[in-house]
Design an enzyme around this catalytic site. Sequence first.
Site, mmCIF file in Angstrom:
data_model
loop_
_atom_site.group_PDB
_atom_site.id
_atom_site.type_symbol
_atom_site.label_atom_id
_atom_site.label_comp_id
_atom_site.label_asym_id
_atom_site.label_seq_id
_atom_site.Cartn_x
_atom_site.Cartn_y
_atom_site.Cartn_z
ATOM 1 N N ARG A 152 -19.556 -11.109 94.600
ATOM 2 C CA ARG A 152 -19.323 -12.503 95.002
ATOM 3 C C ARG A 152 -18.038 -12.953 94.345
ATOM 4 O O ARG A 152 -17.868 -12.819 93.138
ATOM 5 C CB ARG A 152 -20.467 -13.407 94.575
ATOM 6 N N TYR A 196 -17.819 -18.148 86.191
ATOM 7 C CA TYR A 196 -18.612 -17.397 85.219
ATOM 8 C C TYR A 196 -17.742 -16.325 84.556
ATOM 9 O O TYR A 196 -16.531 -16.278 84.770
ATOM 10 C CB TYR A 196 -19.842 -16.805 85.900
ATOM 11 N N GLN A 217 -28.760 -10.120 92.359
ATOM 12 C CA GLN A 217 -27.436 -10.610 91.971
ATOM 13 C C GLN A 217 -27.361 -10.677 90.454
ATOM 14 O O GLN A 217 -28.139 -11.396 89.819
ATOM 15 C CB GLN A 217 -27.143 -11.980 92.561
ATOM 16 N N ARG A 247 -29.547 -24.475 101.162
ATOM 17 C CA ARG A 247 -30.382 -25.677 101.315
ATOM 18 C C ARG A 247 -31.299 -25.638 102.542
ATOM 19 O O ARG A 247 -32.439 -26.092 102.460
ATOM 20 C CB ARG A 247 -29.498 -26.921 101.328
ATOM 21 N N SER A 304 -29.415 -17.320 100.509
ATOM 22 C CA SER A 304 -28.372 -17.404 99.495
ATOM 23 C C SER A 304 -28.993 -17.494 98.105
ATOM 24 O O SER A 304 -30.066 -18.084 97.926
ATOM 25 C CB SER A 304 -27.512 -18.634 99.761
ATOM 26 N N PRO A 305 -28.357 -16.913 97.089
ATOM 27 C CA PRO A 305 -28.879 -17.047 95.721
ATOM 28 C C PRO A 305 -28.841 -18.495 95.258
ATOM 29 O O PRO A 305 -27.822 -19.166 95.392
ATOM 30 C CB PRO A 305 -27.935 -16.166 94.894
#
Length: 787
Positions: free
Chosen positions: A616, A568, A487, A710, A409-410
């Site tokens: 996303r 964002y 991304q 994580r 994952s980013p």
Amino acid sequence: MKITVIGGGPGGLYAAILMKKQWPDYDITVYERNAPDSSFGFGVVFSDETLGFLDDYDNPSYEAIRRSFAYWDNVDVHFKGEVIRCAGNGFCGCSRLTLLQILQDRCQEVGVHLNFNTEIESVDQFSDSDLIIAADGIGSFIREQYKDWFQPQVDLRRNYFCWLGSSRELDAFKYFFRETQHGPVVSHSYQYEPGRSTWVIEMPPETWEGFGFGQMLEEEYTKVIEDIFAEELDGHSFITNRSLWRRFPAIRNKHWVKDNIVLLGDSQHTAHYSIGSGTKLAMESAIALFEAMKTNSEVPAALTAFERDRRTDVEVTQHAADVSLSWFENMGRYWDMEPLQFAFGCMSRSKKLTYENLRLRDQAFVDQCTEVFNRQVQAAGFDVDTDTPPMFTPFQLREMTLDNRVVLSPMAQYKAQDGVPNEWHFVHYASRAIGGAALVYTEMTCPSPDARITPGCTGLWNEEQRDAFKRIVDFAHNESRAKMCMQLGHAGRKGSTQLGWDKMDHPLPEGNWPIYSASPIPYLPESQVPIELTREHMDQVVSDFARSARYADEAGFDMLELHMAHGYLLASFISPLTNQRKDEYGGSLENRLRFPREVFHAVREVWPAEKPMSIRVSGGDWHEGGLTTEDLKELAVVFRDAGVDLIDVSAGQTVADQKPVYGRMFQTPFSDLVRNEAGVSTITVGNITSADQVNTILVAGRADLVAMARPHLSDPYFTLRSAAWYEQKNQFWPKPYLAGKFQLLRQSEKERDELVELKTMARPRSHEVIAPNEKLEAGVGPAKISS
């Protein structure tokens, strides 16, 4: 001490029993509005584990209950003419009336006073009581009397259900799914005593309204339901007992305790019947209250400890129930699945049962579900063995083929200087690439200096940045089988902030740059007020994204993703919480999607046709007035038609005062909706921590790829370790690491055998209970028992 229990359900009666046993001199009285032989509904359900608790706390009532139970080990899913069986589940059914009478008899044995047919109008009449237990059910008048204090929240769910009985005996817990002319219907059915079974009939409102059940009398709609389930009833008819149509009320309370009053059972909490935990919760709460009273000599301290210590367990169960009921609310979403995959989704719906857990219970069932999944992979043109764990199957988007379903994952690293990735980034991405993840995402990388979240964010607006990324991509391609995804995202109103380990989302102490958004709404009260994008600004942003996309292609990236989530810039146009524009870019969702679509089309135009693109998006804002699931579906369809190959679905981070609901795999339902209703391939994210969870999600058809953040931070070689655990010898390992591969394979085989043995030994003890007729032996024969 004087204790008053208002409500003679299982929770209230059991609390009275435990306290009277412990303190025989206490004056304990139960008041029940109904007669002692009156009960609505038919059977109740317990698990093996719950029966163990009852045995521990009051053996006489446990023994009486045990002798009255019908036991089953199997769950059958009847779907599209097939019966899919999953063994090893260990549940028991008992008549609700029998359970109440057992507890009533036990109360009398220990000296609890019972008053039936007694209406209580106010707790004021018990002013001399030291403790008042309000166990007066879903419609609790005590909770309503003090609702300003307890602050109940009642979420009336969408599906309709009614509770029926039948004389047909059942050899398993059975889900009967039926397609009707008005839509899907399901019956949750189980035997609770010889010659009697419970049938909870559930359907979405569209089906209920199509039949016109709301205008029918009880005997009329019972006859219609008998016709629907005529084959399943096998000549038997339904029995009614105030079998009224209802919608399930999911009840929570901000407070459980007021002075010497404590809520217990359904007045305090409800859990959907699909996980069979309503009575279980009530009786376990009675045990918790009893333990708190034992530990604390004063009532106020005991009630404080009870609420503090019990709340987490209740909320965990309620969360599982909410996820389970949501699956049934959306069962039509899965109707086109093959029966085995549908059954796996049904069994794993609450997230409490997973791929590995079900494998311990019934390996044949999981093996057949895995085979169905792999047949679909084979149909896509890949040569895989039918017993390959789903996470190690390939997946293709355009001309990009991934070796497995694991995605890095980013994750923002905040280590760049002037947007240039450095040695930190090289080690971070390179180690995860050789660690086995099939698709490695960069952190959100920005198309211009003023698009960054922080000064430490990576950028892709010049050739120096492009070349630094190319070095990373070249290493991944040369030394691993990983594909690399860039991304791209613009921080919008969440830009010009401090590093993640400083004061996240707060403005820089100095050196702030101008920030932009759909509307001039600051993220935090102390944040900058963003500049509302003008047409000129929009054109510049579109141009910046297109330039970065060209650089990403030149750097050798295999895939590109546009970040339209987390509040964002592009997300700020999509969410009604952050877009208050009055022009053609505000208002309806169609208008709010206009600018994100412009950016997508501009990037897709310059991005090579053979390379896939994803976006996303936020499945929701975790805030009232934010994005809805209908918005998510419409968004997915719009971008599906625009040519997106994959949708990466997360949620939240749109507004600072969000109220997320966390848990294992907590964002997977959003991916599920997009994949199975909008028909777009998806990545799911959100507190996914194990290979077991990855396989669970994939087999259930809830996502195509699984992104983990994580777990990869603590273990870059998560995928290699998982491959060894599942004995996947074909998983690619770098040649210098091959010695480690063979050692890990041997070590994992031994550890897996030991763990399986330990878990098998640790399963709840079985109970000698009365079994229904025609009971099949657990674990014997294939999962699919008829078709």
